[in-house]
Design an enzyme around this catalytic site. Structure first.
Site, PDB file in Angstrom:
ATOM      1  N   HIS A 277      35.322  32.714  22.930  1.00 17.91           N
ATOM      2  CA  HIS A 277      36.962  32.032  23.610  1.00 17.91           C
ATOM      3  C   HIS A 277      36.569  31.784  22.409  1.00 17.91           C
ATOM      4  CE1 HIS A 277      34.374  28.116  23.673  1.00 17.91           C
ATOM      5  NE2 HIS A 277      33.403  29.351  23.963  1.00 17.91           N
ATOM      6  N   ASP A 289      31.318  27.355  18.104  1.00 17.20           N
ATOM      7  CA  ASP A 289      30.973  26.769  19.995  1.00 17.20           C
ATOM      8  C   ASP A 289      32.347  26.519  19.886  1.00 17.20           C
ATOM      9  OD1 ASP A 289      31.578  27.649  22.526  1.00 17.20           O
ATOM     10  OD2 ASP A 289      30.594  25.615  22.904  1.00 17.20           O
ATOM     11  N   GLU A 323      37.714  28.996  28.764  1.00 13.33           N
ATOM     12  CA  GLU A 323      36.114  29.095  28.776  1.00 13.33           C
ATOM     13  C   GLU A 323      34.817  28.423  28.850  1.00 13.33           C
ATOM     14  OE1 GLU A 323      31.997  29.271  28.454  1.00 13.33           O
ATOM     15  OE2 GLU A 323      32.826  28.454  26.966  1.00 13.33           O
ATOM     16  N   GLU A 324      35.462  26.526  28.127  1.00 10.26           N
ATOM     17  CA  GLU A 324      35.018  25.091  28.586  1.00 10.26           C
ATOM     18  C   GLU A 324      35.048  24.420  29.686  1.00 10.26           C
ATOM     19  OE1 GLU A 324      32.363  24.787  26.738  1.00 10.26           O
ATOM     20  OE2 GLU A 324      32.259  25.390  24.619  1.00 10.26           O
ATOM     21  N   ASP A 351      28.899  34.183  22.317  1.00 11.42           N
ATOM     22  CA  ASP A 351      29.083  33.144  22.055  1.00 11.42           C
ATOM     23  C   ASP A 351      27.605  31.893  22.595  1.00 11.42           C
ATOM     24  OD1 ASP A 351      30.184  30.497  23.533  1.00 11.42           O
ATOM     25  OD2 ASP A 351      30.378  31.028  25.045  1.00 11.42           O
ATOM     26  N   HIS A 421      29.196  20.759  21.211  1.00  9.64           N
ATOM     27  CA  HIS A 421      30.244  20.280  22.026  1.00  9.64           C
ATOM     28  C   HIS A 421      29.610  18.545  21.505  1.00  9.64           C
ATOM     29  CE1 HIS A 421      29.576  23.130  25.821  1.00  9.64           C
ATOM     30  NE2 HIS A 421      30.405  23.565  25.532  1.00  9.64           N
TER      31      HIS A 421
HETATM   32 ZN   LIG Z   1      31.104  28.669  24.112  1.00 11.60          ZN
END
Ligand SMILES: [Zn+2]
Length: 454
Positions: A277, A289, A323-324, A351, A421
């Protein structure tokens, strides 16, 4: 005579199979040499992280990432590169959040970040007593009487004894903590960041509201602050908490999946998807990520093109958007596939971080899994020793209903949630060779499926 013919054809079959495997191992060696010597994945990742940076859906940076990866796919040699439209949510964090713990006249600021999709506080912030719960059972046993008007602190630590799956176990307090607390009248929520790491990095991630429950602001604190606050709450009874956030939801924005395609030479209608993503959270550079997944898919396309091999089936590198905090890109891709009767035979997603690959997750019927596993010896020279059942990923997940065989790049997972994140998910945290070997694995499996089908 019949027996002899049968025997002869069996020998031919086994011989042919061995020959194919030998040839395939040379083809894969060629991919690997090219990726490890001439690869572009690391420099493409540097560009995404350092020239663009955070790429949250709806942001100007996300649009820059669309344009940059379209260019990278062209440079990689894709036959066609196109954008697939999807509307995406546009959540913005606004000014830096404030969170202050007060006991008597003593104040201490915590390292915090708003949870993605959270509502903000009123402009002046909110101040209330804070109460700690370890889990939902504790919250329920307190009941509305003790929770009403308070800020609930979900101090659930990721369980250290879980070798895998600790994130899945703990993340429910981030996704539904605000709804559960609001049902009992809480005015705000703070969660302990979902990570094993003990440090001062707060970790964001999506929280989900329920339209029938009041939406209350939600924040995450660093694990060090969670430990400190836990000790304080054991000593002090009336602890006040002030939180101020001006994050908010803006109208949806037009965005895109970015797709680079090599048309199949023999069975172009059979489609193989590989991807990750393109969007990332706003606190860092989205390196692991999921910048790594993105550049691995571009690299796999480049390596196949550079080899001069014409794949028999159509191969697509897909940079999924959103995606998030919405998965709109993944749904747009599968919706288009379904409405155009596309035949998607295989999809692989990277991912789970750009760390060294341990295995390839594989789905499909037992017969399909058996066929995929027969190729495992081709992967062992590159450090991949397993093909556990059940592959997949969030973005390719919506293809599952079309009968697509799901697969995933499974890297070493122990360090991923240290930066997932969080502000430390930066380019420097990615190892060049681990990243490239992930691209080798993706190239090899996609090549084999394009050659032999499923
Ligand atoms: Zn991800």
């Amino acid at each position: 005579m019949k027996k002899i013919v049968l025997l002869f054809s069996t020998v031919l079959f086994i011989g042919g199979n061995l020959f194919a495997q030998k040839n395939d191992s040379l083809v894969i060696r060629n991919f690997s040499d090219d990726i490890l010597v001439n690869g572009k994945a690391y420099e493409n990742l540097r560009y995404l992280c350092k020239k663009i940076g955070a790429r949250l859906s709806g942001s100007a940076n996300a649009q820059k990432a669309v344009e940059a990866t379209a260019r990278m796919l062209k440079e990689a040699g894709a036959d066609t590169v196109y954008l697939q439209p999807c509307m995406v949510p546009h959540w913005v964090r606004g000014e830096k959040e404030q969170a202050i713990i007060q006991t008597g006249n003593t104040k201490r600021a915590l390292k915090v970040c708003a949870l993605g999709m959270s509502v903000g506080t009123p402009a002046a912030g909110i101040k209330a007593s804070i109460i700690e719960v370890k889990n939902y059972d504790e919250l329920k046993s307190l009941g509305a009487e003790k929770v009403k008007g308070k800020i609930v602190f979900f101090n659930y630590a990721m369980r250290p004894e879980l070798v895998e799956g600790g994130y899945g176990d703990a993340v429910k307090y981030r996704t539904s903590g605000p709804v559960e607390a609001a049902k009992l009248g809480a005015v705000g929520v703070m969660i302990r960041s979902v990570t094993h790491a003990l440090d001062y990095n707060p970790h964001t991630g999506t929280t989900r509201y329920n339209d029938s429950v009041k939406k209350i602001p939600a924040i995450a604190c660093s694990t060090m602050d969670a430990e400190w606050l836990q000790a304080l709450l054991q000593k002090e009874k009336n602890v006040q908490f002030f939180m101020k956030m001006n994050c908010r939801q803006l109208p949806d924005v037009q965005s895109y999946n970015v797709i680079g395609e090599i048309k199949g030479s023999e069975k172009p209608a059979e489609i193989i998807t590989m991807g990750g993503h393109l969007d990332s959270w706003d606190l860092a550079e989205g390196a692991h990520d999921d910048g790594t997944g993105i550049v691995q898919a571009i690299e796999a396309l480049r390596a196949i093109k550079a080899s001069g091999i014409q794949p028999k089936r159509t191969i697509r590198a897909v940079m999924f958007m959103n995606e998030e905090n919405g998965l709109r890109g993944g749904h747009a891709y599968a919706d288009f596939a379904a409405s155009h009767n596309e035949h998607h035979i295989f999809a692989i997603e990277s991912d789970e971080g750009g760390f060294g690959v341990k295995s390839l997750g594989i789905g499909g019927t037992p017969a399909q899994q058996e066929k995929l596993r027969s190729w495992l010896p081709l992967f062992t020279p590159y450090g991949i020793y397993g093909m556990p059942a059940d592959g997949g990923g969030a973005d390719i997940g919506p293809l599952r209903v079309l009968g697509t065989v799901m697969s995933s790049i499974n890297p070493e997972s122990q360090r991923y949630f240290d930066l997932h994140h969080a502000p430390n998910d930066v380019f420097e945290a990615v190892n060049k060779r681990e990243l490239e070997l992930g691209a080798v694995a993706m190239t090899a499996i996609v090549y084999l499926v394009s050659e032999y089908g499923l």
